[in-house]
Design an enzyme around this catalytic site. Sequence first.
Site, short mmCIF file in Angstrom:
data_model
loop_
_atom_site.label_atom_id
_atom_site.label_comp_id
_atom_site.label_asym_id
_atom_site.label_seq_id
_atom_site.Cartn_x
_atom_site.Cartn_y
_atom_site.Cartn_z
N CYS A 51 84.97 110.49 39.93
CA CYS A 51 85.33 111.36 41.05
C CYS A 51 85.53 110.58 42.34
O CYS A 51 86.14 111.09 43.28
CB CYS A 51 84.29 112.45 41.24
SG CYS A 51 82.61 111.83 41.48
N HIS A 88 81.01 92.42 41.41
CA HIS A 88 81.36 93.83 41.66
C HIS A 88 80.97 94.69 40.47
O HIS A 88 80.41 95.78 40.64
CB HIS A 88 82.87 93.95 41.92
CG HIS A 88 83.36 95.35 41.99
ND1 HIS A 88 83.16 96.17 43.08
CD2 HIS A 88 84.03 96.11 41.07
CE1 HIS A 88 83.69 97.36 42.85
NE2 HIS A 88 84.22 97.35 41.64
#
Length: 428
Positions: A51, A88
Amino acid sequence: MTEPVARIAIAGVSHHTADVIALENFRFGDEPAFLEAAARRFSGVLLLQTCNRVEVIVEGDAGTLRDFLDGQGRSGFFLLEGRDALRHLLSLAAGIESMIVGEDQIIGQLKKALADAEEAGTASSFLELCINKAVHVGVGVRKRTQINRGAVSVGSAAVLLAESELGTLEGRHILVIGSGEMGLLVAQALAAKHLTAMYVANRTYGRAVKLAEKIGGKAVRLNELYHYITLSDVVISCTSAPHPVIHKIELKEAMRDRCWPIEGHPRPLILIDIAQPRDVEEGAGTIDGVRLFTMDNLREVNEQTMSTRRAEAERATAYVSEELELFIRQLHRRAADDCIAALHSWAEAVRVRERDKALARLGGADEKTAEVIDDLSRVLTKKILTDATASIRACAEEGDRSAAEALVQALTRGGMVITPPETRDVPE
C-alpha cells in the site's frame, strides 16, 4: 572472481517521496506479465507492491534496470545497487523503511513477492538467498528490539486516525470494507474500542462472514454497501480491488440520507482509504459531510507514535549494519567457493595428467604400484592447495578480490581456471 554484491539492484517508489497518486501511477497492474517481461532482461526479478511502496528487485545492474523501467513508462524512481541495495532490503524487512516504523506485515509481503516470483519462474537462487536473509534479519530485529511496539500497522494507524478525529470510538458504528490481511488488522484494532456496531463488507460474502465472526461484527453484502455507509460514523476501506469500490455519485446519495432534520447538512462521515490502488473514487472528498483521508494522512500518525520507538529504530539500524557485513562476507565466501572449486578442478586435471605420464614411464606397473602413485599424487595436490585455499577464502571474505585472484594465478601460472557460468560477466 566477480564481486557478488554487484549482482543486485533495486528501483521503485515509496511513501518517502511519493504520494498516493504517484504510487498508483507507478504500480504494475498485471504482475505476471511484468515479471515475464523483466525476466528477459535479468537473471532474476521480484516485484514488491504494497500500500505504500512499489519496488523492483533484480539480479542484475542498476543501469539495465533504469533502462528497463524507462521502457515501461516509469519515472521518478529511486535506484540502488550493490551494498546500498542490500542495506535497503535488510532495513525494509526490519521495518525501518516502513511508513509505520516497525510494522510486521512487510515480512509477509517480502515472502509473498518471492513466492510469486517462484511461481512465475523469475526467482533466482541469488535473490532467494537475499530475501531469506532479509526475512531472517526482520525477525531478528523484532526479537532484539521493541520496534514493533504501539501502532505498528497501517490498519492500526487508520484506527488511531479515526479515533483522533472523533475523540473516541466508543459507541460508534464502523464499517470495514475488505477482509484480507489489512481488513483483519483494522478489525482487530477496532475490536478493543467498545463499538456499538462493526460491519464488515467484502466482494466475497463468505470471507466477510468469517472475519465478522472473528471480531464479533456483522457481515455485509457488497450490494448493501451504501446502506451501511449511511449507518456508519467511520468507513475504513482496504480492498485489493483494481478499481474504486466507493463511487462519488452513490456516496453523495448516501450522504443525503444522513442529513440533520433541521440544518439540512449530513452527519459527518470519516472515510479512510488505505487501499492501493485507491478504493474511493476521485472527488469523493468534496461531498458535503465527507472527511476523506488517505495513506498520505497516516504519515502524521506515524510521527506521533514514532517518538516511543525512535531509540528502538536506532538499535534496529545498528543490528542491520552488523548483519549486512556478515551477509556480504557470506556472499564473498560463496563467490570464493566457486573460484576454489574451479581451481581444484584445474589441479585435479593436472594431477591426473602427471600421474598418467608417470605410470606410462614405469611401463606395465602392477595394480599396487598404480594405486600408490595415485594416492601420492592426491595427497601432494591436497597439501599444496590446503593453505592456498584458506588464504583465497580469507581474502575473499574481506572483499580483497585482487589478492585472491593473484593467489589463484600464482598457483596456475597461466593455466586457465574456468569461471563458473553463474558468476561470469556480471557487472561490477
